[in-house]
Scaffold this active site. Structure first.
Site, PDB file in Angstrom:
ATOM      1  N   ARG A  64     -17.370  30.880 -33.347  1.00  0.00           N
ATOM      2  CA  ARG A  64     -16.515  31.255 -34.471  1.00  0.00           C
ATOM      3  C   ARG A  64     -17.257  31.220 -35.807  1.00  0.00           C
ATOM      4  O   ARG A  64     -16.816  31.818 -36.773  1.00  0.00           O
ATOM      5  CB  ARG A  64     -15.271  30.365 -34.505  1.00  0.00           C
ATOM      6  CG  ARG A  64     -14.032  31.096 -35.021  1.00  0.00           C
ATOM      7  CD  ARG A  64     -12.753  30.318 -34.798  1.00  0.00           C
ATOM      8  NE  ARG A  64     -12.919  28.936 -35.152  1.00  0.00           N
ATOM      9  CZ  ARG A  64     -12.559  27.900 -34.377  1.00  0.00           C
ATOM     10  NH1 ARG A  64     -11.982  28.112 -33.212  1.00  0.00           N
ATOM     11  NH2 ARG A  64     -12.754  26.665 -34.772  1.00  0.00           N
ATOM     12  N   TYR A 118      -4.455  48.908 -54.171  1.00  0.00           N
ATOM     13  CA  TYR A 118      -4.214  49.364 -52.795  1.00  0.00           C
ATOM     14  C   TYR A 118      -2.853  48.850 -52.305  1.00  0.00           C
ATOM     15  O   TYR A 118      -2.548  47.659 -52.455  1.00  0.00           O
ATOM     16  CB  TYR A 118      -5.368  48.813 -51.953  1.00  0.00           C
ATOM     17  CG  TYR A 118      -5.391  49.161 -50.503  1.00  0.00           C
ATOM     18  CD1 TYR A 118      -5.502  50.487 -50.077  1.00  0.00           C
ATOM     19  CD2 TYR A 118      -5.361  48.152 -49.537  1.00  0.00           C
ATOM     20  CE1 TYR A 118      -5.556  50.791 -48.727  1.00  0.00           C
ATOM     21  CE2 TYR A 118      -5.435  48.459 -48.181  1.00  0.00           C
ATOM     22  CZ  TYR A 118      -5.521  49.776 -47.785  1.00  0.00           C
ATOM     23  OH  TYR A 118      -5.591  50.077 -46.460  1.00  0.00           O
ATOM     24  N   ASP A 190     -11.342  44.322 -55.895  1.00  0.00           N
ATOM     25  CA  ASP A 190     -11.491  45.189 -54.726  1.00  0.00           C
ATOM     26  C   ASP A 190     -12.457  46.303 -55.132  1.00  0.00           C
ATOM     27  O   ASP A 190     -12.103  47.246 -55.833  1.00  0.00           O
ATOM     28  CB  ASP A 190     -10.128  45.756 -54.310  1.00  0.00           C
ATOM     29  CG  ASP A 190     -10.221  46.585 -53.020  1.00  0.00           C
ATOM     30  OD1 ASP A 190     -11.316  47.090 -52.714  1.00  0.00           O
ATOM     31  OD2 ASP A 190      -9.181  46.739 -52.350  1.00  0.00           O
ATOM     32  N   LYS A 215     -14.980  51.445 -44.939  1.00  0.00           N
ATOM     33  CA  LYS A 215     -15.188  52.704 -45.666  1.00  0.00           C
ATOM     34  C   LYS A 215     -16.679  53.037 -45.738  1.00  0.00           C
ATOM     35  O   LYS A 215     -17.236  53.544 -44.794  1.00  0.00           O
ATOM     36  CB  LYS A 215     -14.542  52.596 -47.053  1.00  0.00           C
ATOM     37  CG  LYS A 215     -13.093  52.081 -47.010  1.00  0.00           C
ATOM     38  CD  LYS A 215     -12.137  53.073 -46.354  1.00  0.00           C
ATOM     39  CE  LYS A 215     -10.768  52.497 -46.003  1.00  0.00           C
ATOM     40  NZ  LYS A 215     -10.031  51.873 -47.075  1.00  0.00           N
TER      41      LYS A 215
HETATM   42  C1  PLP Z   1      -9.033  50.909 -46.961  1.00  0.00           C
HETATM   43  C2  PLP Z   1      -8.982  49.999 -48.100  1.00  0.00           C
HETATM   44  C3  PLP Z   1      -8.762  48.637 -47.926  1.00  0.00           C
HETATM   45  C4  PLP Z   1      -8.448  48.032 -46.593  1.00  0.00           C
HETATM   46  O1  PLP Z   1      -9.446  48.174 -45.643  1.00  0.00           O
HETATM   47  P1  PLP Z   1      -9.073  48.138 -44.085  1.00  0.00           P
HETATM   48  O2  PLP Z   1     -10.386  47.912 -43.451  1.00  0.00           O
HETATM   49  O3  PLP Z   1      -8.452  49.456 -43.766  1.00  0.00           O
HETATM   50  O4  PLP Z   1      -8.128  46.999 -43.879  1.00  0.00           O
HETATM   51  C5  PLP Z   1      -8.763  47.834 -49.045  1.00  0.00           C
HETATM   52  N1  PLP Z   1      -8.970  48.325 -50.258  1.00  0.00           N
HETATM   53  C6  PLP Z   1      -9.181  49.623 -50.473  1.00  0.00           C
HETATM   54  C7  PLP Z   1      -9.420  50.104 -51.857  1.00  0.00           C
HETATM   55  C8  PLP Z   1      -9.184  50.507 -49.409  1.00  0.00           C
HETATM   56  O5  PLP Z   1      -9.347  51.809 -49.632  1.00  0.00           O
END
Ligand code: PLP
Length: 406
Positions: A64, A118, A190, A215
């Site tokens: 873990r 988001y 973020d 992403k």
């Molecule tokens: C897609 C996204 C997330 C979340 O990512 P996941 O891997 O899909 O949970 C968070 N913040 C932004 C700006 C995003 O575009």
């Protein structure tokens, strides 16, 4: 080849290639092997007992806590984030957001959330955090006059995101983070859109920066992962909370993220260039009221983007001049080279009808447009991939013809 000593002073492109590739983890091959492991074995009971005092990446303990594949990824992400003492990886971008917030919030606290964050971040605040005894309040990140007054004695953290989700506003992140710090609150950014390559968040005064690795870093639409990085003071809190929550990422996924990472700089550069070309094309079209792309000169947020960011990416939105929701959907359906789907940052182009109005508490949508302030606001978000821009523009052109055919 000897170990690189002066890694910090190398350029980003070179760091992206070399980051995390410690010889002790890669052995005689280029990439760290996939270490699948739950149990780690000890030489003796004495070794078992001696190890109990340690809790750090790079030290075998139990599955873990990861093994060299995950450690190499964390190490690489930390190396690419100036000012970071360490990085924690999570099984999705959303879990990086929730994990980082749970590391800094306690019942009774107030969390300020940028109104264009988001949507699942908002839902976490209004759902889980409300049940947990944390109050979430939304603020307009473009209103620097109102922002200081949004703080109270109980404000423990501020969640920022720029450009804003879907609507792409760029806020003054260094100033928002500075004010948060002066009020005794922790700023969490973020940074999925720009990544550390396009916005060195900690260097700009942010306390915790996170990305959906799903992403850009994954880059191939086959991986879910997130990460959060911080300096020496907050990184241990991130790590401790993640361990308490049992957060772990598989070594197979870590290897995929490392593979994506090696081409990140190239892909971002190309996708930024292509997105700008396509944004300029859209701006020239009569069917388009406004292009919401910070890389585009004259577009909302361009000045702050130029001042604070070192790069962009392929994601932006645009607003149709008039038309109906059906016309907008016909445009998206007519596209041949753009997939319809969530996520972005992959090698392939995507298009998504967007409706930010339903997920704003204090910010205005539709945005003010010099061209046509009364325009009905039907908008689309494009994620530009690695296809040829001439082909993509031709595809958009024929889809605009379908939009007009009402
Ligand atoms: C897609 C996204 C997330 C979340 O990512 P996941 O891997 O899909 O949970 C968070 N913040 C932004 C700006 C995003 O575009």
């Amino acid at each position: 080849m000897s170990d690189v000593k002066d890694f910090e002073n190398l350029s980003t492109a070179t760091k992206v290639v070399g980051a995390g590739r410690r010889k002790e983890w890669t052995g005689a091959v280029v990439n760290p092997p996939i270490w699948r492991a739950s149990t780690h074995l000890y030489e003796s009971t004495a070794a078992l007992a001696a190890n109990a005092q340690y809790n750090e990446d790079g030290r075998f303990f139990y599955g873990r806590r990861g093994a060299p594949t995950q450690w190499a990824l964390c190490d690489a992400l930390t190396a690419l984030e100036p000012g970071a003492a360490g990085t924690v990886i999570y099984p999705s971008g959303l879990s990086a957001i929730t994990g980082a917030l749970l590391a800094v919030l306690n019942p009774g606290d107030v969390l300020l959330v940028s109104d264009n964050a988001y949507d699942p971040t908002r839902a976490f605040g209004m759902g889980f955090l409300a049940d947990f005894g944390v109050e979430t309040r939304f603020f307009d990140p473009l209103d620097l006059d109102a922002y200081p007054a949004a703080f109270c004695d109980r404000t423990a953290a501020v969640l920022l995101e720029a450009p804003g989700s879907l609507s792409m506003e760029v806020c003054d992140i260094p100033e928002l983070a500075r004010i948060a710090r002066s009020k005794g609150a922790i700023s969490v950014l973020d940074n999925t859109w720009a990544s550390a390559l396009g916005f060195p968040a900690l260097e700009r005064g942010v306390d915790i920066t996170l990305m959906a690795l799903t992403k850009h870093v994954g880059g191939h639409s086959d991986l879910m992962m997130g990460c959060a990085s911080a300096g020496a003071e907050l990184y241990p809190r991130l790590r401790q909370r993640a361990q308490q929550l049992g957060i772990v990422v598989s070594p197979d996924d870590a290897a995929l993220a490392l593979r994506g990472l090696r081409t990140l700089a190239l892909r971002l550069e190309q996708q930024t260039r292509s997105a700008l070309t396509i944004a300029q094309f859209l701006e020239s079209r009569a069917e388009v009221a406004q292009v919401l792309c910070p890389m585009l000169p004259g577009a909302p947020g361009h000045d702050l983007w130029t001042r604070d960011f070192t790069g962009g990416c392929g994601l932006f939105s645009f607003v149709f001049r008039g038309g109906s929701a059906q016309d907008r959907d016909r445009f998206v359906d007519a596209l041949g080279l753009f997939g319809i789907g969530f996520s972005w940052g992959g090698y392939e182009s995507l298009a998504l009808p967007i409706k930010p109005a339903g997920i704003r508490a204090v910010m205005a949508w539709p945005p003010a447009s010099d061209n046509d302030p009364k325009a009905d606001c039907h908008a689309v978000r494009l994620a530009i991939g690695l296809e040829d821009t001439g082909d993509l523009i031709a595809d958009i052109e024929q889809a605009l013809a379908a939009w007009r055919a009402s």
